[in-house]
Design an enzyme around this catalytic site. Structure first.
Site, PDB file in Angstrom:
ATOM      1  N   ASP A  87      69.435  39.271  51.783  1.00 57.69           N
ATOM      2  CA  ASP A  87      69.495  39.696  50.378  1.00 57.69           C
ATOM      3  C   ASP A  87      70.006  38.563  49.496  1.00 57.69           C
ATOM      4  O   ASP A  87      69.452  38.280  48.433  1.00 57.69           O
ATOM      5  CB  ASP A  87      70.340  40.979  50.210  1.00 57.69           C
ATOM      6  N   TYR A  99      57.741  45.439  62.755  1.00 58.74           N
ATOM      7  CA  TYR A  99      56.290  45.639  62.676  1.00 58.74           C
ATOM      8  C   TYR A  99      55.721  46.200  63.978  1.00 58.74           C
ATOM      9  O   TYR A  99      54.673  46.843  63.972  1.00 58.74           O
ATOM     10  CB  TYR A  99      55.572  44.318  62.363  1.00 58.74           C
ATOM     11  N   ASP A 129      58.059  38.738  55.325  1.00 61.42           N
ATOM     12  CA  ASP A 129      56.997  39.317  54.496  1.00 61.42           C
ATOM     13  C   ASP A 129      57.456  39.378  53.042  1.00 61.42           C
ATOM     14  O   ASP A 129      56.744  38.961  52.123  1.00 61.42           O
ATOM     15  CB  ASP A 129      56.666  40.721  55.021  1.00 61.42           C
ATOM     16  N   ASP A 143      56.527  36.635  49.623  1.00 65.58           N
ATOM     17  CA  ASP A 143      55.910  37.025  48.348  1.00 65.58           C
ATOM     18  C   ASP A 143      56.761  36.534  47.186  1.00 65.58           C
ATOM     19  O   ASP A 143      56.249  36.081  46.160  1.00 65.58           O
ATOM     20  CB  ASP A 143      55.777  38.559  48.245  1.00 65.58           C
ATOM     21  N   LYS A 187      70.237  39.925  58.483  1.00 65.10           N
ATOM     22  CA  LYS A 187      71.288  40.803  57.954  1.00 65.10           C
ATOM     23  C   LYS A 187      72.287  41.050  59.082  1.00 65.10           C
ATOM     24  O   LYS A 187      72.439  42.178  59.565  1.00 65.10           O
ATOM     25  CB  LYS A 187      70.664  42.113  57.452  1.00 65.10           C
TER      26      LYS A 187
END
Ligand code: IPM
Ligand code: MG
Length: 368
Positions: free
Chosen positions: A225, A142, A249, A253, A192
């Site tokens: 993932d 970000y 983020d 959600d 990751k």
């Protein structure tokens, strides 16, 4: 403690509508519980752009630095889609996070029993779910440099940089371990590390902090993932999920939908302790500005009211009053009171945003 101060930034879209109900709740605690809060209000996002030509005025930024807590509604909307990137409504929110150095973003996903059937997953997978995502909020892709869109040969190249320092990872890891100790004492860290060096460093530092100071907390690691898959396969395996800004983020959600509606989820963004010992803090609902239902009295004010409950707990030292407010909301939901985002049961007529506010105030009265 002297009278705590709260800066309200309703923002755009449904932000002002849901904030109206929070003001009523604040008024209730003042009247009925003698809990005075020094409330001020200002503009953020598109609303600030309309008045000042920037999504957050310097004076508002300065005010945010001074108060005990900020409560933000939502930013953004189609009206602002074509603005230059530097003045987009979201930049106002990101500036608050960055300049207040709110590195630890707590996003609880709790499934209220009365709402378990609203989840897109089967009831038994989500009923009783109670997890918190701790998202790093002030670094990573970000904010990493270099960034931009450049010309290279005869085409454009979009660049963003994932960058984490050890100290940035360490401080957010500590906040996740501390939180876990007050809950079920489990942290699952997600990155990751199989493809990103920043992920390898993330895993190393989390392990180091764990070994040095939090060996009593159960720690596991997952690739992000796989974490996304596990969140929809068996979300109750988690207690605290620790992750970076971008994965956080996305995963938050995903976790939000497990609970039935985005309209239910609060968040707290916490920084380093201030002079009074409490962290610098901003509270906001996880839902966005919801332009499709703005101005129709349909918005669910619960996420924003629960965000105020988090402010009571983390910034104002009022844990018992936060419990009272959360119990009132749970009670209202158990009674079957529903806003339009929570429909699907036979014969239920939705209440309006203020109707939900009325029901919560009535439950609060009944709690006395
Ligand atoms: C969030 C939002 C923000 C983010 C946007 C509005 C900048 O999606 O808080 O999750 O990406 O962090
Ligand atoms: Mg988001």
């Amino acid at each position: 403690m002297s009278t705590p101060s709260l800066l309200i930034l309703p923002g755009d879209g449904i932000g002002p509508e849901v904030m109206e109900q929070v003001r009523r709740v604040i008024g209730w605690f003042d009247d009925k519980r003698g809990l005075a809060i020094d409330v001020s209000e200002d503009l953020v996002g598109g609303a600030a752009y309309d008045k000042h030509g920037v999504p957050l005025a310097d004076e508002t930024m300065a005010k945010a630095q001074e108060v005990d807590a900020v409560l933000l509604g939502a930013v953004g909307g189609p009206k602002y889609d074509n603005l230059d990137f530097s003045v987009k409504p979201e930049r106002g929110l990101l500036r608050l996070r960055k300049e207040m150095d709110l590195f630890s973003n707590l996003r609880p996903a709790q499934c209220f029993d009365a709402l378990a059937d609203f989840s897109s997953l089967k009831r038994d997978i989500v009923a009783g779910l109670d997890i918190v995502i701790v998202r790093e909020l002030t670094s990573g892709v970000y904010f990493g440099e270099p960034r931009g869109i450049i010309e290279e040969g005869n085409e454009r190249v979009g660049i963003n940089t994932q960058r984490y320092t050890e100290s940035e990872i360490e401080r957010v890891a500590r906040s996740a371990f501390e939180l876990a100790r007050r809950r079920s004492n489990k942290v699952c860290s997600m990155e990751k590390a199989n493809v990103m060096e920043s992920g390898i460093l993330w895993r190393d530092v989390v392990n180091e902090v764990h070994q040095a100071d939090y060996a009593d907390v159960e720690l596991s690691h997952m690739y992000a993932d796989n974490g996304a898959m596990q969140l929809v396969r068996a979300p109750k395996q988690f207690d605290v999920i620790l992750t970076d800004n971008l994965f956080g983020d996305i995963l938050s959600d995903c976790a939000a939908m497990l609970t039935g509606s985005l309209g239910m989820l609060p968040s707290a963004s916490l920084g380093a302790p201030m002079e009074n010992g409490r962290p610098k803090a901003m509270y906001e609902p996880v839902h966005g500005s919801a332009p499709d239902i703005t101005g129709q009295g349909k918005a669910n004010p619960i996420a924003c009211i629960l965000s105020f409950a988090m402010a009571l707990r983390y910034s104002f030292d009022q844990g018992a009053e936060a419990d009272r407010l959360e119990a009132a909301i749970e009670g209202v939901l158990a009674d079957g009171v529903r806003t339009a985002d929570l429909l699907g049961e036979e014969g239920v007529t939705p209440v309006s945003t203020s109707g939900m506010g009325d029901a919560i105030l009535a439950k609060l009265d009944a709690s006395l």
